[in-house]
Design an enzyme around this catalytic site. Structure first.
Site, short mmCIF file in Angstrom:
data_model
loop_
_atom_site.label_atom_id
_atom_site.label_comp_id
_atom_site.label_asym_id
_atom_site.label_seq_id
_atom_site.Cartn_x
_atom_site.Cartn_y
_atom_site.Cartn_z
N ASP A 177 58.17 40.03 88.40
CA ASP A 177 59.52 39.95 87.83
C ASP A 177 60.11 41.34 87.63
OD1 ASP A 177 61.74 38.62 86.89
OD2 ASP A 177 60.95 38.30 84.87
N HIS B 182 64.69 43.63 95.57
CA HIS B 182 63.70 42.77 96.24
C HIS B 182 63.03 43.54 97.38
CE1 HIS B 182 65.09 39.57 93.75
NE2 HIS B 182 66.25 39.41 94.36
N LEU C 267 40.33 38.56 101.48
CA LEU C 267 41.23 38.21 100.37
C LEU C 267 42.09 37.03 100.78
CD1 LEU C 267 42.65 39.18 97.58
CD2 LEU C 267 44.38 40.13 99.10
C1 IPE Z 1 59.93 33.89 87.75
O1 IPE Z 1 60.90 34.85 87.56
C2 IPE Z 1 59.89 33.49 89.20
C3 IPE Z 1 59.38 34.50 90.12
C4 IPE Z 1 58.87 35.64 89.79
C5 IPE Z 1 59.46 34.14 91.51
P1 IPE Z 1 62.38 34.45 87.09
O2 IPE Z 1 63.11 35.72 86.92
O3 IPE Z 1 62.94 33.46 88.01
O4 IPE Z 1 62.08 33.73 85.71
P2 IPE Z 1 62.96 33.64 84.39
O5 IPE Z 1 64.33 33.19 84.82
O6 IPE Z 1 63.00 35.01 83.80
O7 IPE Z 1 62.25 32.67 83.52
C1 IPE Z 2 61.75 38.66 90.51
O1 IPE Z 2 62.75 39.55 90.15
C2 IPE Z 2 61.90 38.18 91.94
C3 IPE Z 2 62.33 36.79 92.06
C4 IPE Z 2 62.48 35.94 91.09
C5 IPE Z 2 62.62 36.33 93.41
P1 IPE Z 2 64.13 39.05 89.53
O2 IPE Z 2 65.10 38.89 90.65
O3 IPE Z 2 63.94 37.84 88.70
O4 IPE Z 2 64.51 40.30 88.64
P2 IPE Z 2 65.21 40.29 87.22
O5 IPE Z 2 64.44 39.37 86.34
O6 IPE Z 2 66.61 39.81 87.45
O7 IPE Z 2 65.15 41.70 86.78
MG MG Z 3 63.53 37.61 86.70
#
Ligand code: IPE
Ligand code: IPE
Ligand code: MG
Length: 239
Positions: A19, A36, A130
């Site tokens: 995240d 990303h 792995l």
């Molecule tokens: C969780 O992250 C999903 C992934 C890392 C793919 P999100 O950013 O979607 O989760 P929330 O919205 O903070 O719960």
């Molecule tokens: C995690 O990073 C990646 C995915 C959920 C695909 P986020 O896109 O959720 O990043 P934040 O939480 O907005 O910083």
């Molecule tokens: Mg996120």
């Protein structure tokens, strides 16, 4: 279970909620997709670190069922990136002995991604260093719901006696069938929640939350998560 640098146990299965890509992009005044793209490099670093430490299974939460609700542009960007990564990293996965696997509602993915994914899974299926498990269009509640449906069908067809349903019956109907439960769950970017990730499988996982954003996560952060794990006393409800 192997011994780590510190002499403590190495987790057999590490699962990561990757995240913070969006916040990283914001910090650098870049579009979310750049976050990303930067996160892709962290995946590479962490796969190499996992191999170096002797971790056997690495599950990465890459896209949740809920993430489909994001703006169309971001979803398309992520799917494009996923396809590119699968294609460009295939040779390296082969060289490093990585077996690619995937869990989630794979039928929801665009066809081009599904094809690339199926090819990578097929080409790496004999690798044993792995198991890299990508959670894609993954949702734990939908996974458990699908398992309940499959079990109900077996009962209805007279193939399964309801009295014989046990915890293994549930595990055997999840996407993770045959994969040991995660020993260590890592979440980056500081959020203290599990966001519908492996709810059944993480029953007794040790949890490590770091405030480091996923694109800034690398070998050192992975090593400190493992060192943190090595110090934990796992009791599984005992004394
Ligand atoms: C969780 O992250 C999903 C992934 C890392 C793919 P999100 O950013 O979607 O989760 P929330 O919205 O903070 O719960
Ligand atoms: C995690 O990073 C990646 C995915 C959920 C695909 P986020 O896109 O959720 O990043 P934040 O939480 O907005 O910083
Ligand atoms: Mg996120």
């Amino acid at each position: 279970m192997g011994k780590g640098d510190s002499g403590g146990p190495v987790p057999q299965h590490v699962a990561i909620i990757m995240d913070g890509n969006g916040r990283w992009a914001q910090q650098h005044k870049l579009p979310r997709l750049s976050g990303h793209e930067a996160g892709r490099k962290s995946v590479k670093r962490v796969v190499q670190a996992a191999i170096a430490h002797g971790v056997r299974y690495l599950t990465l939460y890459a896209f949740s069922v809920e993430n489909w609700q994001r703006p169309r542009e971001e979803v398309q960007g992520l799917m494009g990136l996923l396809r590119l990564v699968l294609r460009e990293e295939l040779a390296e996965m082969g060289r490093e002995g990585v077996r690619l696997r995937a869990i989630g509602r794979l039928q929801d993915l665009p066809e081009a991604v599904r094809e690339e994914l199926a090819a990578a899974i097929e080409k790496t299926k004999s690798n044993t260093k792995l198991d890299l498990i990508l959670a894609l269009s993954y949702g734990s509640r939908v996974e458990i719901t699908e398992a309940a449906k499959a079990i109900a069908r077996e009962v209805k067809d007279g193939r399964l006696d309801p009295e014989r349903i046990d915890e293994n019956s549930i595990s055997d109907h999840l996407y993770t069938r045959g994969i040991p439960d995660p020993d260590l769950l890592i979440r980056t970017s500081g959020e203290m929640r599990v966001s519908n990730f492996m709810l059944w499988q993480i029953s007794y996982a040790e949890i490590h939350v770091t405030s480091v954003l996923w694109p800034d996560f690398g070998k050192e952060q992975f090593a400190s998560a493992l060192a943190d794990y090595a110090k934990r006393e796992r009791r599984f409800g005992g004394v």
